[in-house]
Design an enzyme around this catalytic site. Structure first.
Site, PDB file in Angstrom:
ATOM      1  CG  ASP A 126      49.008  47.006  45.068  1.00  0.00           C
ATOM      2  OD1 ASP A 126      49.458  47.539  44.037  1.00  0.00           O
ATOM      3  OD2 ASP A 126      48.166  46.093  45.052  1.00  0.00           O
TER       4      ASP A 126
ATOM      5  CE1 TYR B 250      53.961  39.935  46.611  1.00  0.00           C
ATOM      6  CE2 TYR B 250      53.917  37.990  45.204  1.00  0.00           C
ATOM      7  CZ  TYR B 250      54.134  39.345  45.366  1.00  0.00           C
ATOM      8  OH  TYR B 250      54.517  40.110  44.295  1.00  0.00           O
TER       9      TYR B 250
ATOM     10  CG  ASP C 281      43.098  46.106  48.139  1.00  0.00           C
ATOM     11  OD1 ASP C 281      42.281  46.980  48.502  1.00  0.00           O
ATOM     12  OD2 ASP C 281      44.050  46.360  47.384  1.00  0.00           O
TER      13      ASP C 281
ATOM     14  NE  ARG D 268      45.860  44.772  43.673  1.00  0.00           N
ATOM     15  CZ  ARG D 268      45.365  45.553  42.722  1.00  0.00           C
ATOM     16  NH1 ARG D 268      44.057  45.699  42.598  1.00  0.00           N
ATOM     17  NH2 ARG D 268      46.173  46.190  41.911  1.00  0.00           N
TER      18      ARG D 268
END
Length: 307
Positions: free
Chosen positions: A58, A86, A100, A192
């Site tokens: 993203d 991540y 988010d 997310r």
């Protein structure tokens, strides 16, 4: 982004009418760029139309984005299947339409849970779980991308999808309701959504506040090149990795003569190697293909030589 030697290199390349070599470059994607923005920039730098990436990030996310150029784009399908890692910011007490902090706030709630409760809640999200894809995603339903419907204010039913969370670790508390998580997960996982679901399980709601990908397709941040550094590089081609390096875990063999001709025509050829997958090279060291030997015959899984 600035100019510099990289831009001059591109002009010189175009003037000479030469092709850049095929290969892979690991970009440390900056915030504010889409993955396709990065690919478009690399098309200009390397004067190469065939550019693809392994795993969308993203715009708010940063970190490892493997980009494949030229004939190397044929390896994207293998790289996309691998897991990713991540560092994710979890913000409790905040629910948004995008899951988010960039989205529209839907709800704010007080956060009363202690770090130990957050840690305990993570257990339910380890291993194979079901995730409902977020409305702000590129998943298609009825031929329409979900984010296109979401931007029109529409919400449609989405079926839960199985994903695997290989590792989920609470690293530290960074604020009153903010935590830093390490997430190692399978292809198709929405981090997310994971943050949103953890917040829901805690009863206070939650969303993702930051995301940095530290590993993808077997490549780490230590191997990544910042986009600015690529633009300023005197010789961007020197930063490319050969595509066969991606398949280093497979043994190698060299073919010539009739076997070489058959390999280049996409036909099976005899091999005396053990059954399994192999990197196959020509006598001059050219990487020809990834092949599978079975019962004394080698067949092509994917070819990589320039036609």
């Amino acid at each position: 982004m600035g100019g510099g030697p990289g831009r001059r290199f591109r002009r010189d390349l175009k003037g000479k009418g030469e092709r850049m070599p095929n290969g892979i470059i690991i970009i440390d994607k900056p915030a504010g760029w889409t993955s396709m923005d990065v690919c478009a920039k690399l098309r200009g730098i390397f004067h190469e139309k065939r550019v693809g990436h392994a795993g969308t990030l993203d715009p708010m996310a940063t970190g490892v984005l493997p980009v494949f150029l030229g004939r190397a784009t044929r390896a994207v399908e293998f790289a996309e299947q691998t897991g990713k890692e991540y560092l994710a910011g979890l913000r409790l007490g905040l629910v948004t339409d995008t899951q988010d902090v960039t989205g529209r706030v839907l709800e704010e709630r007080p956060v009363t849970c202690a770090p130990a409760e957050v840690e305990a809640a993570l257990a339910a999200f380890r291993g194979e779980i079901l995730q409902v894809p977020p409305m702000y995603s590129a998943v298609k339903i009825g031929g329409k991308k979900l984010y296109e419907l979401a931007r029109k204010g529409r919400e449609v039913e989405r079926k839960p999808r199985p994903v695997t969370i290989h590792a989920l670790e609470l690293l530290e508390r960074t604020g009153a309701g903010d935590y830093l998580l390490r997430v190692r997960c399978s292809k198709g996982t929405y981090v997310r959504t994971l943050c949103h679901d953890i917040g829901a399980a805690l009863g206070c709601g939650g969303c993702m506040s930051a995301l940095r990908r530290t590993e993808a397709a077997g490549f780490s941040l230590a191997e990544a090149v910042p986009l600015e550094a690529l633009l300023d590089a005197p010789d961007p081609a020197a930063l490319l990795r050969p595509v066969d390096a991606y398949f280093f875990r497979y043994p190698a063999m060299t073919v010539e003569g009739t076997a070489l001709r058959k390999a280049k025509n996409g036909n099976p050829f005899p091999c005396s190697a053990a059954d399994g997958d192999w990197r196959v090279y020509g006598p001059g060291g050219e990487f020809l293909l990834l092949g599978r030997c079975a019962g004394g015959m080698m067949s092509t899984i994917k070819s990589f030589f320039e036609v």
